[in-house]
Enzyme design. Sequence first.
Site, PDB file in Angstrom:
ATOM      1  N   TYR A  22       8.084  -1.233   8.233  1.00  0.00           N
ATOM      2  CA  TYR A  22       7.716  -1.114   7.366  1.00  0.00           C
ATOM      3  C   TYR A  22       6.394  -0.049   8.665  1.00  0.00           C
ATOM      4  CZ  TYR A  22       9.962  -2.979   3.838  1.00  0.00           C
ATOM      5  OH  TYR A  22      11.653  -3.678   2.601  1.00  0.00           O
ATOM      6  N   ASN A  31      -1.991   5.091   8.788  1.00  0.00           N
ATOM      7  CA  ASN A  31      -2.742   4.199   8.705  1.00  0.00           C
ATOM      8  C   ASN A  31      -1.809   3.096   9.117  1.00  0.00           C
ATOM      9  OD1 ASN A  31      -4.088   1.802   8.559  1.00  0.00           O
ATOM     10  ND2 ASN A  31      -5.133   3.224   6.348  1.00  0.00           N
ATOM     11  N   ARG A  36       1.982  -3.128   4.407  1.00  0.00           N
ATOM     12  CA  ARG A  36       2.623  -4.041   3.056  1.00  0.00           C
ATOM     13  C   ARG A  36       1.957  -3.205   2.038  1.00  0.00           C
ATOM     14  NH1 ARG A  36       1.366  -9.690   3.030  1.00  0.00           N
ATOM     15  NH2 ARG A  36       0.826 -10.271   4.617  1.00  0.00           N
ATOM     16  N   CYS A  53      14.646   3.956   0.231  1.00  0.00           N
ATOM     17  CA  CYS A  53      13.822   3.252   0.664  1.00  0.00           C
ATOM     18  C   CYS A  53      14.545   2.131   1.430  1.00  0.00           C
ATOM     19  CB  CYS A  53      12.888   2.577  -0.022  1.00  0.00           C
ATOM     20  SG  CYS A  53      14.412   2.228  -1.484  1.00  0.00           S
TER      21      CYS A  53
END
Length: 102
Positions: A22, A31, A36, A53
Amino acid sequence: MTSFEIIYETVKLIPKGKVATYGQVATLSGNPKWSRVVGYALHRNPEPGVIPCHRVVMKDGSLSPAFAFGGKNRQRELLESEGVEFLEDGRVDMEAGRWQNL
Protein backbone atom coordinates in the site's frame (compact mmCIF):
# COMPACT_ATOMS: atom_id res chain seq x y z
CA MET A 1 -7.33 13.15 -12.49
CA THR A 2 -8.68 12.27 -9.04
CA SER A 3 -6.53 10.62 -6.39
CA PHE A 4 -8.41 7.34 -6.93
CA GLU A 5 -7.80 7.47 -10.69
CA ILE A 6 -4.09 8.06 -10.10
CA ILE A 7 -3.99 5.10 -7.69
CA TYR A 8 -5.81 2.86 -10.18
CA GLU A 9 -3.34 3.76 -12.94
CA THR A 10 -0.44 2.96 -10.62
CA VAL A 11 -1.92 -0.42 -9.63
CA LYS A 12 -2.36 -1.31 -13.31
CA LEU A 13 1.43 -1.08 -13.66
CA ILE A 14 2.11 -3.92 -11.18
CA PRO A 15 3.18 -6.88 -13.34
CA LYS A 16 1.52 -10.26 -13.18
CA GLY A 17 3.34 -12.42 -10.63
CA LYS A 18 4.48 -9.46 -8.53
CA VAL A 19 3.00 -7.54 -5.61
CA ALA A 20 3.33 -4.00 -4.26
CA THR A 21 2.59 -2.63 -0.82
CA TYR A 22 0.00 0.00 0.00
CA GLY A 23 2.86 2.38 0.85
CA GLN A 24 4.65 1.64 -2.39
CA VAL A 25 1.49 2.39 -4.40
CA ALA A 26 0.96 5.57 -2.36
CA THR A 27 4.49 6.80 -3.05
CA LEU A 28 4.26 6.00 -6.76
CA SER A 29 0.90 7.77 -6.88
CA GLY A 30 2.49 10.98 -5.67
CA ASN A 31 1.89 11.02 -1.93
CA PRO A 32 3.66 8.63 0.48
CA LYS A 33 1.02 9.44 3.13
CA TRP A 34 -1.79 7.95 1.03
CA SER A 35 -1.49 4.32 2.22
CA ARG A 36 -4.98 4.36 3.73
CA VAL A 37 -6.34 6.18 0.69
CA VAL A 38 -4.92 3.39 -1.46
CA GLY A 39 -6.75 0.82 0.67
CA TYR A 40 -10.01 2.71 0.41
CA ALA A 41 -9.63 3.22 -3.34
CA LEU A 42 -8.96 -0.47 -3.89
CA HIS A 43 -11.94 -1.42 -1.78
CA ARG A 44 -14.03 0.72 -4.17
CA ASN A 45 -12.33 -0.68 -7.29
CA PRO A 46 -14.76 -0.04 -10.18
CA GLU A 47 -13.07 -2.59 -12.49
CA PRO A 48 -11.76 -5.59 -10.50
CA GLY A 49 -10.84 -7.53 -13.65
CA VAL A 50 -8.93 -4.56 -15.07
CA ILE A 51 -7.42 -2.98 -11.95
CA PRO A 52 -5.49 -5.82 -10.26
CA CYS A 53 -6.10 -4.81 -6.65
CA HIS A 54 -5.24 -8.36 -5.53
CA ARG A 55 -1.58 -7.48 -6.22
CA VAL A 56 -1.48 -4.97 -3.36
CA VAL A 57 -0.50 -6.37 0.05
CA MET A 58 0.61 -5.09 3.45
CA LYS A 59 4.28 -4.22 3.94
CA ASP A 60 5.01 -7.51 5.71
CA GLY A 61 3.40 -9.52 2.90
CA SER A 62 0.13 -10.11 4.73
CA LEU A 63 -3.02 -10.22 2.67
CA SER A 64 -5.88 -7.84 3.22
CA PRO A 65 -8.39 -9.18 5.73
CA ALA A 66 -10.94 -6.96 3.97
CA PHE A 67 -10.24 -7.97 0.35
CA ALA A 68 -13.46 -6.77 -1.25
CA PHE A 69 -13.69 -9.26 -4.07
CA GLY A 70 -14.05 -12.65 -2.45
CA GLY A 71 -12.07 -12.35 0.78
CA LYS A 72 -8.49 -13.10 1.81
CA ASN A 73 -8.62 -16.66 0.45
CA ARG A 74 -9.63 -15.38 -2.99
CA GLN A 75 -6.76 -12.88 -2.97
CA ARG A 76 -4.33 -15.71 -2.24
CA GLU A 77 -5.84 -17.86 -5.00
CA LEU A 78 -5.43 -15.04 -7.52
CA LEU A 79 -1.83 -14.41 -6.49
CA GLU A 80 -0.91 -18.10 -6.51
CA SER A 81 -2.42 -18.45 -9.99
CA GLU A 82 0.07 -15.78 -11.12
CA GLY A 83 3.01 -17.60 -9.53
CA VAL A 84 3.42 -15.46 -6.40
CA GLU A 85 5.19 -17.45 -3.68
CA PHE A 86 4.01 -17.62 -0.08
CA LEU A 87 5.85 -18.28 3.17
CA GLU A 88 4.75 -21.02 5.57
CA ASP A 89 2.95 -18.46 7.75
CA GLY A 90 0.69 -17.39 4.85
CA ARG A 91 2.41 -14.14 3.95
CA VAL A 92 3.70 -13.33 0.49
CA ASP A 93 7.42 -13.94 0.10
CA MET A 94 8.25 -10.25 -0.37
CA GLU A 95 11.86 -10.99 -1.25
CA ALA A 96 10.76 -13.03 -4.26
CA GLY A 97 7.51 -11.29 -5.17
CA ARG A 98 7.89 -7.59 -4.48
CA TRP A 99 7.70 -5.39 -7.54
CA GLN A 100 11.08 -3.66 -7.79
CA ASN A 101 10.04 -0.41 -9.41
CA LEU A 102 11.82 2.16 -7.28
